[in-house]
Design an enzyme around this catalytic site. Structure first.
Site, PDB file in Angstrom:
ATOM      1  N   GLU A  23      21.363  14.503 -32.452  1.00  0.00           N
ATOM      2  CA  GLU A  23      20.850  14.738 -33.807  1.00  0.00           C
ATOM      3  C   GLU A  23      19.687  15.724 -33.806  1.00  0.00           C
ATOM      4  O   GLU A  23      19.064  15.966 -32.767  1.00  0.00           O
ATOM      5  CB  GLU A  23      20.408  13.415 -34.440  1.00  0.00           C
ATOM      6  CG  GLU A  23      19.381  12.673 -33.603  1.00  0.00           C
ATOM      7  CD  GLU A  23      18.445  11.812 -34.411  1.00  0.00           C
ATOM      8  OE1 GLU A  23      17.949  12.277 -35.445  1.00  0.00           O
ATOM      9  OE2 GLU A  23      18.193  10.678 -33.967  1.00  0.00           O
ATOM     10  N   LYS A 158      14.320   0.874 -33.744  1.00  0.00           N
ATOM     11  CA  LYS A 158      12.888   1.132 -33.596  1.00  0.00           C
ATOM     12  C   LYS A 158      12.066  -0.127 -33.862  1.00  0.00           C
ATOM     13  O   LYS A 158      12.302  -0.850 -34.820  1.00  0.00           O
ATOM     14  CB  LYS A 158      12.456   2.235 -34.558  1.00  0.00           C
ATOM     15  CG  LYS A 158      13.047   3.582 -34.204  1.00  0.00           C
ATOM     16  CD  LYS A 158      12.310   4.687 -34.946  1.00  0.00           C
ATOM     17  CE  LYS A 158      13.125   5.958 -34.961  1.00  0.00           C
ATOM     18  NZ  LYS A 158      14.289   5.860 -35.854  1.00  0.00           N
TER      19      LYS A 158
HETATM   20  N1  PSU Z   1      15.302   8.163 -32.894  1.00  0.00           N
HETATM   21  C1  PSU Z   1      14.133   8.633 -32.379  1.00  0.00           C
HETATM   22  N2  PSU Z   1      13.321   9.352 -33.221  1.00  0.00           N
HETATM   23  C2  PSU Z   1      13.663   9.630 -34.516  1.00  0.00           C
HETATM   24  C3  PSU Z   1      14.904   9.128 -35.044  1.00  0.00           C
HETATM   25  C4  PSU Z   1      15.685   8.410 -34.172  1.00  0.00           C
HETATM   26  O1  PSU Z   1      13.809   8.388 -31.211  1.00  0.00           O
HETATM   27  O2  PSU Z   1      12.918  10.302 -35.229  1.00  0.00           O
HETATM   28  C5  PSU Z   1      15.278   9.420 -36.489  1.00  0.00           C
HETATM   29  C6  PSU Z   1      16.798   9.398 -36.684  1.00  0.00           C
HETATM   30  O3  PSU Z   1      17.174  10.635 -37.245  1.00  0.00           O
HETATM   31  C7  PSU Z   1      17.037   8.267 -37.653  1.00  0.00           C
HETATM   32  C8  PSU Z   1      15.783   8.307 -38.471  1.00  0.00           C
HETATM   33  O4  PSU Z   1      18.204   8.452 -38.415  1.00  0.00           O
HETATM   34  O5  PSU Z   1      14.797   8.447 -37.444  1.00  0.00           O
HETATM   35  C9  PSU Z   1      15.605   7.079 -39.334  1.00  0.00           C
HETATM   36  O6  PSU Z   1      14.941   7.455 -40.494  1.00  0.00           O
HETATM   37  P1  PSU Z   1      14.948   6.479 -41.794  1.00  0.00           P
HETATM   38  O7  PSU Z   1      14.273   5.221 -41.338  1.00  0.00           O
HETATM   39  O8  PSU Z   1      14.141   7.236 -42.821  1.00  0.00           O
HETATM   40  O9  PSU Z   1      16.373   6.302 -42.213  1.00  0.00           O
END
Ligand code: PSU
Ligand code: MN
Length: 303
Positions: A23, A158
């Site tokens: 990504e 996370k």
């Molecule tokens: N994994 C990481 N760092 C990131 C992400 C994933 O180690 O920044 C990103 C991915 O693109 C994931 C996003 O889809 O964080 C989630 O964002 P949100 O909680 O706004 O959906």
């Protein structure tokens, strides 16, 4: 509309060779420059070293793209804050306007599926934020797992999230959550979250067999391959927890919400841990890339 493939990605897909999607939001919004640029290139080289072709996914000038040049990776790495974070809902907007956008887990899954790529490595997927039972902040990553046929290798979810709610949301949508060599759902910076995984696979071949079985019976959607951070890079949950609580409190104080929340928390944590959380994040992404390539290889041999 088609995803524009780079020459190596196109060649690999046409021959049924293993390809791993990556990504671009993690580059533009997950890490600072220049570590993000180094990470993006290293992750691609790890995928290659493990026998697969890397396909970093993004939208550039309104074109859906899989397989970027080093110059294009650098564009996302250098211009992070000014590049739009594009989730699935935003895809038609950037295409219609001819814009450039960094794709999240959700939109990367969607474009990977459109391109015919079955395996994707991220750092840690999005999920239900704390308080999601009231504020409804559940990442579109979760809903995408019910739509796109892609296996995503992720270090659990996370630790800034509510992992219990995240697992419930995945269960509701019928998404297999597989511990890769573990019974515990990992918590990004930590190997163990206190939550168990419902399913376990110990080898890339096991995961490939599960992918094949799921899609052979036309069960729509992806699966979560939960791969714990390497022990050497881990920050134990008890150690990082108070820091995460502080970062979440700071986000509340500054009224950070919506799609800005995850990037804010990751940056705040990297600042207050003196870069230790960033080093952990990089280590876990690299580890996920290796495992994803091995799964892609096993899956290509199964077809
Ligand atoms: N994994 C990481 N760092 C990131 C992400 C994933 O180690 O920044 C990103 C991915 O693109 C994931 C996003 O889809 O964080 C989630 O964002 P949100 O909680 O706004 O959906
Ligand atoms: Mn959100």
């Amino acid at each position: 509309m088609k995803v524009v493939l780079s020459a190596p990605v196109k060649a690999a897909l046409s021959k049924g060779k293993p390809v791993v999607a990556l990504e671009s939001t993690i580059i533009a919004h997950g890490m600072p420059y220049p570590q993000n640029f180094e990470m993006a290139q290293k992750v691609e080289s790890i995928v290659r070293a493990n026998g697969a072709v890397p396909a970093t996914i993004a939208v550039i000038d309104g074109k859906l793209r899989a397989g970027l040049t080093a110059k294009e990776l650098e564009l996302f790495a250098k211009n992070g804050p000014s590049i739009m974070k594009v989730s699935t809902r935003d895809l038609p907007f950037v295409v219609a306007k001819g814009l450039t956008g960094a794709t999240t887990v959700a939109s990367t899954m969607r474009l990977a599926a459109m391109a015919g790529i079955a395996v994707f490595a991220t750092g840690g997927m999005g999920g239900a934020h704390r308080g999601a039972e009231l504020n409804f902040d559940i990442s579109a990553d979760i809903t995408e797992f019910a739509e796109s046929n892609v296996a995503v290798v992720t270090a659990g979810a996370k630790a800034i999230l509510d992992l219990g709610l995240t697992l419930e949301a995945l269960e509701t949508r019928g998404v297999p959550v597989v511990g890769f060599g573990t019974d515990d759902f990992p918590a990004f910076y930590s190997r163990v979250s206190g939550f168990k995984v419902p399913l376990r696979c110990d080898t890339p071949k096991d995961v490939a067999a599960l992918m094949k079985a799921k899609w052979a019976m036309k069960l729509k959607g992806g699966m979560v391959v939960a791969n714990p951070i390497p022990a050497a890079a881990e920050i134990p949950a008890a150690e990082i927890a108070p820091t995460i609580d502080k970062s979440i409190a700071e986000a509340k104080r500054q009224n950070v919400a919506g799609k800005a929340l995850t990037p804010f928390l990751l940056k705040h944590l990297a600042d207050v841990t003196g870069g230790r959380s960033l080093a952990a994040n990089i280590a876990l992404v690299e580890n996920n890339a290796a495992v994803a390539a091995q799964i892609a290889k096993a899956y290509s041999q199964k077809r």
